[in-house]
Design a protein around this motif. Sequence first.
Motif, PDB file in Angstrom:
ATOM      1  N   GLU A  99       3.266   3.551   4.245  1.00  0.00           N
ATOM      2  CA  GLU A  99       2.992   2.302   4.152  1.00  0.00           C
ATOM      3  C   GLU A  99       1.194   2.204   3.937  1.00  0.00           C
ATOM      4  OE1 GLU A  99       5.094  -0.011   4.012  1.00  0.00           O
ATOM      5  OE2 GLU A  99       6.723   1.274   4.832  1.00  0.00           O
ATOM      6  N   TYR A 100       0.930   1.193   3.434  1.00  0.00           N
ATOM      7  CA  TYR A 100      -0.663   0.859   2.932  1.00  0.00           C
ATOM      8  C   TYR A 100      -1.162  -0.510   3.304  1.00  0.00           C
ATOM      9  CZ  TYR A 100       1.760  -1.572  -1.062  1.00  0.00           C
ATOM     10  OH  TYR A 100       2.353  -2.311  -1.798  1.00  0.00           O
ATOM     11  N   ARG A 101      -0.287  -1.167   4.273  1.00  0.00           N
ATOM     12  CA  ARG A 101      -0.736  -2.367   4.950  1.00  0.00           C
ATOM     13  C   ARG A 101      -0.208  -2.650   6.366  1.00  0.00           C
ATOM     14  NH1 ARG A 101       2.770  -5.548   0.272  1.00  0.00           N
ATOM     15  NH2 ARG A 101       4.466  -4.706   0.877  1.00  0.00           N
ATOM     16  N   PRO A 149      -4.913  -3.972   4.058  1.00  0.00           N
ATOM     17  CA  PRO A 149      -4.380  -2.869   3.475  1.00  0.00           C
ATOM     18  C   PRO A 149      -5.341  -1.677   3.985  1.00  0.00           C
ATOM     19  CG  PRO A 149      -6.106  -4.124   1.943  1.00  0.00           C
ATOM     20  CD  PRO A 149      -5.872  -4.647   3.394  1.00  0.00           C
ATOM     21  N   TYR A 150      -4.806  -0.583   4.008  1.00  0.00           N
ATOM     22  CA  TYR A 150      -5.438   0.693   4.365  1.00  0.00           C
ATOM     23  C   TYR A 150      -4.972   1.885   3.718  1.00  0.00           C
ATOM     24  CZ  TYR A 150      -1.065   2.133   6.729  1.00  0.00           C
ATOM     25  OH  TYR A 150       0.260   2.657   6.930  1.00  0.00           O
ATOM     26  N   CYS A 151      -5.720   2.979   3.644  1.00  0.00           N
ATOM     27  CA  CYS A 151      -5.437   4.419   3.260  1.00  0.00           C
ATOM     28  C   CYS A 151      -5.627   5.296   4.508  1.00  0.00           C
ATOM     29  CB  CYS A 151      -5.875   4.780   1.805  1.00  0.00           C
ATOM     30  SG  CYS A 151      -7.651   5.000   1.843  1.00  0.00           S
ATOM     31  N   PHE A 186      -6.712   1.659  -4.088  1.00  0.00           N
ATOM     32  CA  PHE A 186      -6.953   0.146  -4.250  1.00  0.00           C
ATOM     33  C   PHE A 186      -8.062   0.034  -5.189  1.00  0.00           C
ATOM     34  CE2 PHE A 186      -5.731   0.752   0.008  1.00  0.00           C
ATOM     35  CZ  PHE A 186      -4.372   0.026   0.208  1.00  0.00           C
ATOM     36  N   ARG A 209       0.864   5.332  -7.383  1.00  0.00           N
ATOM     37  CA  ARG A 209       0.279   4.055  -7.442  1.00  0.00           C
ATOM     38  C   ARG A 209       1.182   3.569  -8.645  1.00  0.00           C
ATOM     39  NH1 ARG A 209      -4.396   4.020  -8.688  1.00  0.00           N
ATOM     40  NH2 ARG A 209      -4.464   3.315 -10.502  1.00  0.00           N
ATOM     41  N   GLN A 234       0.348  -2.427  -8.485  1.00  0.00           N
ATOM     42  CA  GLN A 234      -0.379  -2.751  -7.093  1.00  0.00           C
ATOM     43  C   GLN A 234       0.294  -1.927  -5.914  1.00  0.00           C
ATOM     44  OE1 GLN A 234      -3.380  -4.306  -6.846  1.00  0.00           O
ATOM     45  NE2 GLN A 234      -3.236  -4.309  -9.112  1.00  0.00           N
TER      46      GLN A 234
END
Length: 243
Positions: free
Chosen positions: A16-18, A38-40, A111, A202, A205
């Motif tokens: 996941e990325y959010r 959002p995150y990484c 992102f 990616r 988006q």
Amino acid sequence: MSDKPLRQARELLLKEYRGVLSTHSKSMPGFPFGSVVPYCLDAQGNPLILISRIAQHTHNLQRDPKCSLLVGEREAEDVQAVGRLTVLAEARPLSDPQAVEAAAQRYYRFFPDSQNYHSAHDFDFWVLEPVRHRYIGGFGAIHWLDDVTLANPFAGKAEASMVEHMNADHAKAIAHYVELAGLPAKAAAQMAGVDSEGLHLRIGQALYWLAFEKPCNTPVQVREALVSLAHADRWPTIEQIEA
């Protein structure tokens, strides 16, 4: 307890990325305040976020750094039957220029649009340093977990070099990964990151994490894994990996 819940919790963070960031409200004391971010993951495997200095959650964190990040499986039909993870953490803003630069280079790959507003507006990187994790893998699969995070052995120049090489010279291999994994081909895929357990792609988006057949601890092992996948007729499933 086996290490399976630890792996599943970490894979959920990677896939996941959010998530929903919950902070202690400054304007409404005693109430939790939830916001989507959002995150990484950073070099240590901790969630990395980029937030505005004028945002409510930033004001809340400046007053009290204790927070949580709730991450759940995307597009789940039954949210109670799938994995979700709550990361209980203390948030810390990055101030050291080298740390900020390292964070920026990885975050931008995940992102790309963030580079514009990070440089043009008052946004800062914060890292969520986990204190404990609560992982639910479905009905009855409930665990308090420590030591979920795993440092990325390739963070920095090694990862950037691998990603740049794949994107510049191996577009066909990346397209094959998309096909193998059954990902949407609505746009040309780009590699965003590599860690010891898998790779990030990616597409437009959206971000997708795909697991390697076995962990890779050196760039040579990553190269061998990527070459093998480029010639594979299917992506290894969890069952195949654990067999």
